[in-house]
Write a protein that holds these residues in place. Structure first.
Motif, short mmCIF file in Angstrom:
data_model
loop_
_atom_site.label_atom_id
_atom_site.label_comp_id
_atom_site.label_asym_id
_atom_site.label_seq_id
_atom_site.Cartn_x
_atom_site.Cartn_y
_atom_site.Cartn_z
N LYS A 197 -66.57 -18.71 25.11
CA LYS A 197 -65.39 -18.67 25.96
C LYS A 197 -64.15 -19.01 25.16
CE LYS A 197 -63.53 -20.51 30.30
NZ LYS A 197 -63.74 -21.44 31.42
N ARG A 198 -63.10 -18.22 25.37
CA ARG A 198 -61.80 -18.43 24.72
C ARG A 198 -61.88 -18.34 23.20
NH1 ARG A 198 -58.05 -16.91 28.19
NH2 ARG A 198 -58.04 -18.12 30.11
N LEU A 199 -62.78 -17.53 22.70
CA LEU A 199 -62.78 -17.25 21.26
C LEU A 199 -61.52 -16.47 20.92
CD1 LEU A 199 -64.16 -16.93 18.42
CD2 LEU A 199 -65.07 -14.76 19.30
N GLN A 200 -60.78 -16.96 19.94
CA GLN A 200 -59.65 -16.21 19.38
C GLN A 200 -60.10 -15.66 18.04
OE1 GLN A 200 -56.03 -18.51 19.30
NE2 GLN A 200 -55.60 -18.08 21.44
N SER A 216 -61.21 -13.20 28.17
CA SER A 216 -60.94 -14.21 29.19
C SER A 216 -62.12 -15.14 29.41
CB SER A 216 -60.58 -13.52 30.51
OG SER A 216 -61.64 -12.67 30.94
N ARG A 217 -63.31 -14.72 29.01
CA ARG A 217 -64.49 -15.55 29.18
C ARG A 217 -65.57 -15.10 28.21
NH1 ARG A 217 -67.85 -12.66 33.00
NH2 ARG A 217 -66.74 -10.85 33.82
N ALA A 218 -66.68 -15.82 28.20
CA ALA A 218 -67.77 -15.48 27.30
C ALA A 218 -68.24 -14.05 27.57
CB ALA A 218 -68.93 -16.46 27.48
N LYS A 240 -61.33 -9.65 31.13
CA LYS A 240 -60.02 -9.24 30.63
C LYS A 240 -59.96 -9.56 29.15
CE LYS A 240 -58.37 -12.08 33.54
NZ LYS A 240 -57.42 -12.99 34.24
N ALA A 241 -58.99 -8.99 28.48
CA ALA A 241 -58.82 -9.25 27.05
C ALA A 241 -57.36 -9.14 26.69
CB ALA A 241 -59.65 -8.28 26.22
N PRO A 289 -55.71 -5.38 28.35
CA PRO A 289 -56.50 -4.51 29.22
C PRO A 289 -57.43 -5.30 30.14
CG PRO A 289 -57.44 -4.57 27.03
CD PRO A 289 -56.18 -5.37 26.97
N MET A 290 -57.76 -4.70 31.27
CA MET A 290 -58.72 -5.26 32.21
C MET A 290 -59.77 -4.20 32.49
SD MET A 290 -56.11 -7.16 34.86
CE MET A 290 -55.09 -5.69 34.99
#
Length: 379
Positions: free
Chosen positions: A153-156, A98-100, A73-74, A43-44
């Motif tokens: 940022k970029r946490l999975q 997509s970012r923090a 985004k995610a 989703p955005m």
């Protein structure tokens, strides 16, 4: 990057009302995220991301915003294990932004959510309690918790969801006794020590298997076995208010747990238990009395044994373990993510001044000096 039309979305929040301005983008994620072959959404925009998080995680999101001006985004992937009627199936989810970003939410259903990091970090504030999430740690939240997350940022983020009924029925089956009080887990589980490592490897294996075509986990019976094993192992390795019942299940397993870290054989069994507890959960809020209760011995006897074998009281030994962990964290710190005050709370110290004083007494320098030296060596 092509940016589409900007628009304002008015979102009714459950705690507060807010207006978010977002931008739609057609860019795709480039980093692989587990469970990609399962149900997935990319989703955005704030409203669509909130809907995806609700569907996958049952999180009622009240605040969601990214840092900076780029579009948020995610990617949200999830899979529902439908192995047992008892548990109504576990839900495994993976989320990446997509970012923090900043996120505030509350779990909708009466269930437990176990949060782990596959990469990256996050700061969590849960009812006034600060918790740091990184690779090698798990955090448990429930329906009663209101959670605020600062996502790096970029946490999975990987999340296991299971109902309270599922855990409590499993606990009753294991102990043969009814669960009269609600099951309460400790907030944080260290996945890098003791038998928690086994649960973490099993959790990682589940991600890999669910991404593998033709996996046995797609067979309902095998799915049921794996699901039950995850629940049972988590009850065994993570501290909760029914710990004593669990440790009485198997004397042989208890003997192994007492010697898992290779303490000298002349250490009494209750001393090894206390040392294991400190090693596995160094940030718990202990007293000498509570530590003795965990070890199954009187407070005076435990105090005497600590002084005889380690030359320090239980609380002094605990403090030294925490200081050693704090120094290790400072020496490994990257340039921009470590706050010494946050580290003080993470390590179980309630007073910043006392932490600094004890740190200097043990290592001959202030925490800030250690951090500066570590940063200088990385330049």
């Amino acid at each position: 990057m092509m940016i589409g039309k900007k628009f304002k979305t008015y979102v009714p929040f459950c705690w507060t009302c807010s207006t978010e301005e977002v931008a739609v983008s057609n860019d795709e994620h480039v980093d692989p995220l587990p469970l990609g072959s399962r149900e997935s959404r990319r989703p955005m925009g704030v409203d669509n991301i909130r809907k995806a998080l609700f569907r996958a995680l049952q999180w009622d999101v009240s605040v969601l915003r990214g840092r900076g001006s780029a579009a948020l985004k995610a990617q949200v992937n999830w899979h529902h294990l439908r192995g047992t009627a008892q548990s109504q199936g576990l839900v495994v989810s993976c989320v990446e932004f997509s970012r923090a970003a900043k996120l505030k939410f509350q779990v909708v259903n009466d269930e437990y959510a176990v949060l782990t990091s596959l990469s990256g970090t996050a700061d969590l504030f849960i009812g006034g309690e600060y918790v740091y999430l990184e690779l090698g740690r798990a955090v448990v939240i429930t329906q009663a918790d209101r959670v605020s997350m600062e996502l790096g940022k970029r946490l999975q983020l990987s999340v296991l969801r299971a109902t309270r009924v599922a855990f409590e029925e499993m606990l009753a089956d294991l102990t043969g006794e009814p669960v009269l009080e609600p099951l309460r887990f400790e907030r944080v589980l260290n996945l890098g020590q003791g038998h928690a490592q086994s649960w973490w490897r099993m959790w990682e294996l589940l991600h890999r298997e669910l991404d593998t075509p033709g996996t046995l986990i797609n067979i309902p019976r095998r799915e049921q076995q794996y699901e039950a094993a995850l629940l049972e192992m988590l009850l065994s390795v993570h501290a909760h208010n029914y710990d004593r019942r669990m440790t009485q299940l198997d004397d042989g397993a208890g003997q192994y747990l007492d010697t898992a870290y290779g303490w000298p054989p002349d250490y009494p069994r209750y001393l090894r238990r206390a040392l294991n507890i400190i090693r596995d959960h160094p940030t718990w809020d202990y007293t000498s009395k509570s530590l003795a209760a965990h070890a199954g011995i009187g407070e005076r006897m435990l105090e005497k044994s600590f002084r005889e074998h380690l030359g320090a009281s239980p609380m002094a030994h605990l403090r030294n373990v925490r200081l050693d962990l704090a120094r290790e964290r400072l020496l490994q710190a990257s340039h921009d993510i470590v706050s010494i005050r946050n580290l003080t709370a993470q390590m179980g110290f309630h007073n910043y001044g006392n932490f600094t004083k004890r740190y200097q007494e043990r290592f001959g320098e202030r925490p800030s000096e250690t951090l500066c030296r570590a940063r200088s060596s990385r330049r």
